[in-house]
Design a protein around this motif. Structure first.
Motif, PDB file in Angstrom:
ATOM      1  N   GLU A 140      -4.795   3.847  -6.802  1.00 52.59           N
ATOM      2  CA  GLU A 140      -5.869   4.267  -5.885  1.00 52.59           C
ATOM      3  C   GLU A 140      -6.060   5.782  -5.966  1.00 52.59           C
ATOM      4  O   GLU A 140      -5.160   6.530  -6.324  1.00 52.59           O
ATOM      5  CB  GLU A 140      -5.579   3.792  -4.456  1.00 52.59           C
ATOM      6  N   ASP A 169       0.513   5.187  -4.651  1.00 55.75           N
ATOM      7  CA  ASP A 169      -0.131   6.128  -3.737  1.00 55.75           C
ATOM      8  C   ASP A 169      -0.864   7.215  -4.495  1.00 55.75           C
ATOM      9  O   ASP A 169      -0.464   7.644  -5.574  1.00 55.75           O
ATOM     10  CB  ASP A 169       0.937   6.756  -2.821  1.00 55.75           C
ATOM     11  N   ASP A 176       0.835  -1.198   0.000  1.00 54.32           N
ATOM     12  CA  ASP A 176       0.000   0.000   0.000  1.00 54.32           C
ATOM     13  C   ASP A 176       0.874   1.254   0.000  1.00 54.32           C
ATOM     14  O   ASP A 176       2.023   1.220   0.426  1.00 54.32           O
ATOM     15  CB  ASP A 176      -0.887  -0.036   1.261  1.00 54.32           C
ATOM     16  N   ASP A 177       0.308   2.351  -0.435  1.00 47.45           N
ATOM     17  CA  ASP A 177       0.972   3.662  -0.393  1.00 47.45           C
ATOM     18  C   ASP A 177       2.363   3.618  -1.011  1.00 47.45           C
ATOM     19  O   ASP A 177       3.305   4.238  -0.497  1.00 47.45           O
ATOM     20  CB  ASP A 177       1.092   4.173   1.055  1.00 47.45           C
TER      21      ASP A 177
HETATM   22 CA    CA Z   1      -3.340   3.640   0.275  1.00 46.82          CA
END
Ligand code: CA
Ligand code: C2E
Ligand code: CA
Length: 860
Positions: free
Chosen positions: A820, A786, A763-764
């Motif tokens: 995202e 991200d 993630d990110d």
């Molecule tokens: Ca995220």
């Protein structure tokens, strides 16, 4: 012992002296008696001879002329002449054979009767004798027979026979006893002696002193008996309770016996007095000797005791563990014990006679020694720490007590110094003191010293400004975890060296622990300088480090707080800490100055934490799940959804997870929340599998805290099993920053997930500095770019390039890419054109409630 012997000897000598002296005195007394008797005898004989001579003159006259006998007047004249000038002669007379007085020198009328004198003369007269001594008769003389006061006289008679007459005439002389006494007197008086004259048969005639004793004739008979053996001698006799030394002597021509008695006691009184005196002296001497002996022996016992005590004491001192040295008043060493020689490595004869200056380390001021000397010379005890040098010039810290020894008059005679080696203790003390205020790794002041420093500068706030910089190295944990703690420590040391060398001297640098540091600036203009200092520190730390050939880059986040009046150290620290968090949130590698709104936020965080805690306790009543669909980029059909948490706060407002999740992580509540969430998700998946089973999955955010503290992986697998769900129904999202601080526990969780077939999603991606090597090793299925990079698409060329690079990287690692936060067509087109696999974002769908997502799944 000597005293006793001496006194015995003295007593013996004294007894001998007395004995011999007594003998000598007695002897001399006897010879004195003999001499006196002899001299009295010659006096007496001369007196009697004189009288006898005159009697013979008259006798011759009568013998030569018969007619004279019939001429009393002529005879009387002749007799008067003869009597004159002879004191021992009172009267002379011529008697006829019948005892009648024919003529007399006296004045009394002639008596016709026989005179008493005649009777006594005849009584005693014996043929062949030259003279007869008559019995003493009362009265002054023949012609004066009255006897006032016991007056008496002694008649002497000589017979005369004139040639032609056949009758016998008597010449009588009347002896004056008083005159004889007078002759005796000088001899006798001085000696307090007594003298006596007896007729040969023991009849007492004259006595001196008069009436000293009532005479008995037997007494004298003792002497007359002695005369039969020798006509003179000395005897000892007791009379009237007195011991007399009596000399006796008979006159050879006359029937007379003379005695001289010396009172022995009186005669020897001076001698005895002397003896008594000497006795007293001897007794006194004896007493003195005895007292002396007693005192001496007492002293000896005492001395013995003292010596024994002294011996014990000196043995104790010489074997004591503490060093002891004794000096005279000039400080010259007189004696040292064994511990001293051992401690200082000097032999006794190498220090005796020297002053302790020999041991001087030079670390004490002149004033120090002046004070020391003043104290001990005043007779007071000095106590303190002294640094000495031993023979090898090694530094020894000793705790020294100097006690002055006072003499009888209270004057100082010696000093006794007792030293305890406290070098080791001192070092340990200094070490622990250093450690209590310093950080052992970097040697910087520690948190406690910082508090002290702040306290100190804050007191001077009226004249200076105080600024505190709170430094936190970014991602240092990752460095530690990847390189090991040894390297991490080295890196910290290098960083500290950099700060020490490059920052101004006035800056107080301290380490608060781990990768946190604080700088204190307390001077005029500190507020302004703090910003410069923060900038400089950021630059210094971001310069690359070289460690064993490898290069590293660090950044630091710095929070600055400025002191106002009334600020205490804790507040200042808390404020700087808050500002530092701000700097971290702002993207790290930068600094922030504390402002009061940060405080408000901090308080907000606290109330959030309290709220979350209640949430956990009350069974998560206000927590809900939202589901944001994730679409296939090519078909734009939903393939899964990310689970996002929502919390309805106490005031009924929705609190963003961006806000409360960090609080839940910091407080550890995320573990409970995560466990609860997992169950909800499983139920949801189980519901859906009843409807459709086409691989629709849920993507779960698992926090780094959960991975680090909980065995979340096994829990997940167990639940999938329990709900009968396939492992492809969940994807676990872990942030890139999680991978920067991997602990064994995190590693274990990840390994379990990897092995189980549950997919991982990073993630990110792009916000951290994860190592590519690790990424490859981890074998994650997805990479989520991200949102901050997605926003730049269509606006910033650089971001587009980064996104393209990420897409390429993911491809090369065999990972699918999820974009995202896609909320524009432009973004969507760009991503689809460049081979992005999955799309998530408001453009396609916002996070949905369960009802909404159910709808979506059913209609898809
Ligand atoms: Ca995220
Ligand atoms: P995240 O994991 O990066 O989640 C994606 C965030 O982006 C979500 O915010 C989502 O609503 C938001 N988002 C998605 N598409 C768009 C878009 O097009 N435009 C904008 N402006 N935002 C978009 P959300 O739900 O507020 O969550 C924030 C963060 O909180 C999450 O970031 C995640 O890190 C954390 N979080 C949320 N729920 C959970 C949870 O259940 N567990 C854990 N551990 N973390 C969670
Ligand atoms: Ca996420």
């Amino acid at each position: 012992m000597g005293g006793l012997f001496f006194s015995t000897l003295l007593v013996l000598l004294f007894i001998l002296f007395v004995y011999l002296g007594e003998q000598r005195m007695q002897d001399s007394l006897r010879s004195q008696a003999a001499v006196l008797t002899h001299s009295l005898e010659s006096t007496l004989v001369r007196s009697v001879q004189d009288v006898h001579g005159r009697m013979r003159i008259q006798a011759r006259r009568l013998a030569e002329r018969e007619s004279l006998a019939s001429n009393p007047a002529e005879m009387s004249d002749q007799l008067i002449n003869l009597v004159q000038a002879v004191p021992q002669l009172r009267e002379m007379a011529v008697l006829n054979a019948q005892g009648q007085v024919l003529a007399t020198s006296g004045s009394a009328p002639l008596m016709q009767d026989q005179s008493e004198e005649m009777n006594t003369c005849l009584e005693w007269f014996q043929a062949g004798q030259v003279i007869a001594v008559g019995r003493p008769l009362p009265g002054r003389s023949m012609s004066q027979p009255q006897s006032p006061g016991g007056l008496y006289h002694i008649p002497l008679c000589v017979p005369v026979t004139p040639g032609n007459l056949d009758t016998t005439l008597w010449v009588v002389a009347v002896l004056n006893p008083d005159a004889l006494r007078e002759q005796f007197y000088p001899v006798v008086h001085n000696l307090k002696a007594e003298a006596a004259l007896y007729r040969y048969d023991g009849l007492p005639l004259v006595r001196l002193p008069e009436s000293t004793r009532v005479e008995s004739e037997d007494e004298a008979s003792g002497y007359t008996a002695l005369l039969e053996q020798r006509d003179w001698g000395v005897i000892e006799e007791r009379r009237d309770g007195i011991t007399w030394v009596t000399g006796y002597r008979s006159t050879s021509m006359y029937p007379l016996l003379l005695t001289v008695s010396i009172d022995q006691a009186a005669a020897l009184s001076r001698w005895h007095e002397t003896i008594r005196g000497i006795s007293w002296a001897v007794a006194l001497a004896l007493l003195i000797i005895v007292v002396a002996v007693v005192i001496m022996s007492w002293l000896k016992v005492r001395q013995g005791k003292l010596l024994a005590e002294l011996k014990l004491l000196s043995a104790a001192i010489s074997t004591t563990a503490n060093a002891v040295l004794i000096t005279d008043t000039q400080g010259r060493i007189q004696w040292v014990n064994h511990a001293f020689t051992k401690m200082m490595d000097y032999k006794p004869d190498e220090v005796v006679g020297f002053t302790p200056a020999l041991l001087n380390s030079g670390e004490h001021s002149k004033l120090f020694f002046q004070h020391l000397w003043r104290t001990i010379l005043e007779g007071q005890v000095w106590r303190g720490e002294v640094v000495n040098l031993n023979r090898a010039r090694q530094r020894l810290v000793v705790e020294q007590t100097i006690t002055p020894i006072l003499g009888d008059k209270g004057e100082v005679t010696h000093f006794v110094a007792v030293q305890e080696d406290i070098t080791a203790r001192k070092q340990a003390e200094e070490q622990s003191k250093f450690l209590s205020t310093h950080d052992p790794l970097t040697g910087l002041a520690n948190r406690r010293a910082l508090a002290h420093k702040l306290q100190q500068v804050l007191q001077e706030l009226h004249s200076i400004e105080v600024a505190l910089l709170y430094i936190d190295l970014d991602n240092f944990k990752a460095v530690n975890d990847t390189l090991g703690h040894g390297k991490g420590d080295q890196l910290l040391q290098i960083a500290v060296q950099r700060l020490k060398h490059s920052l101004p001297e006035a800056v107080f640098i301290s380490r608060l622990g781990g990768d946190e540091f604080a700088l204190v600036l307390g001077e005029k203009g500190a507020r302004e300088q703090a910003l410069v200092l923060a900038q400089r520190t950021c630059e210094l730390l971001s310069e690359s480090f070289e460690l064993q050939g490898a290069r590293f880059q660090l950044t630091a986040s710095i929070g600055i707080s400025m002191a106002d009046s009334g600020t205490d150290p804790q507040t200042l620290l808390r404020q700087a800490d808050l500002a530092m968090y701000r700097a971290k949130n702002a993207g790290r590698g930068t600094f922030r100055v504390f402002s009061s709104d940060m405080d408000i936020q901090a308080q907000h965080r606290v109330s959030l934490e309290q709220g979350l805690r209640k949430e956990v306790e009350s069974g998560f009543a206000s927590l809900e799940m939202r589901y944001q669909p994730i679409y296939d980029a090519r078909t734009l059909r939903p393939v899964g959804a990310e689970v996002l948490m929502r919390w309805c706060g106490a005031d009924g407002e929705w609190v963003s997870p961006a806000e409360f999740i960090p609080v839940a992580e910091d407080s550890g509540l995320i573990v409970d929340i995560g466990a609860w969430q997992l169950k909800q998700v499983m139920k949801q998946l189980a519901d859906w599998s009843a409807v459709a089973d086409d691989g629709f999955y849920l993507s779960l955010n698992i926090s780094a805290v959960q991975l680090a503290r909980d065995n979340v992986a096994n829990r997940l697998l167990e639940m999938l099993e329990a709900y009968g769900l396939g492992r492809d129904r969940v994807v676990v999202e872990i942030t890139e920053t999680t991978l920067m601080g991997v602990t064994p526990r995190v590693e274990e969780n990840l390994a379990v997930l990897e092995a189980s077939g549950v997919r991982l999603s990073i993630d990110d991606f792009g916000t951290g500095y994860s190592s590519l090597g690790y990424l490859r090793e981890l074998d994650a299925s997805y990479l989520k770019i991200d949102r901050s990079f997605i926003i730049g698409i269509g606006n910033r060329d650089s971001d587009e390039e980064i996104v393209l690079a990420m897409l390429a990287l993911a491809k090369s690692l065999g990972m699918k890419v999820v974009a995202e936060g896609v909320d524009s067509d432009e973004q969507l087109q760009f991503l689809r054109q460049n081979g992005c696999d999955l799309i998530q974002g408001f453009l396609l769908a916002k996070p949905m409630t369960v009802t909404e997502i159910n709808q979506l799944i059913l209609t898809k």
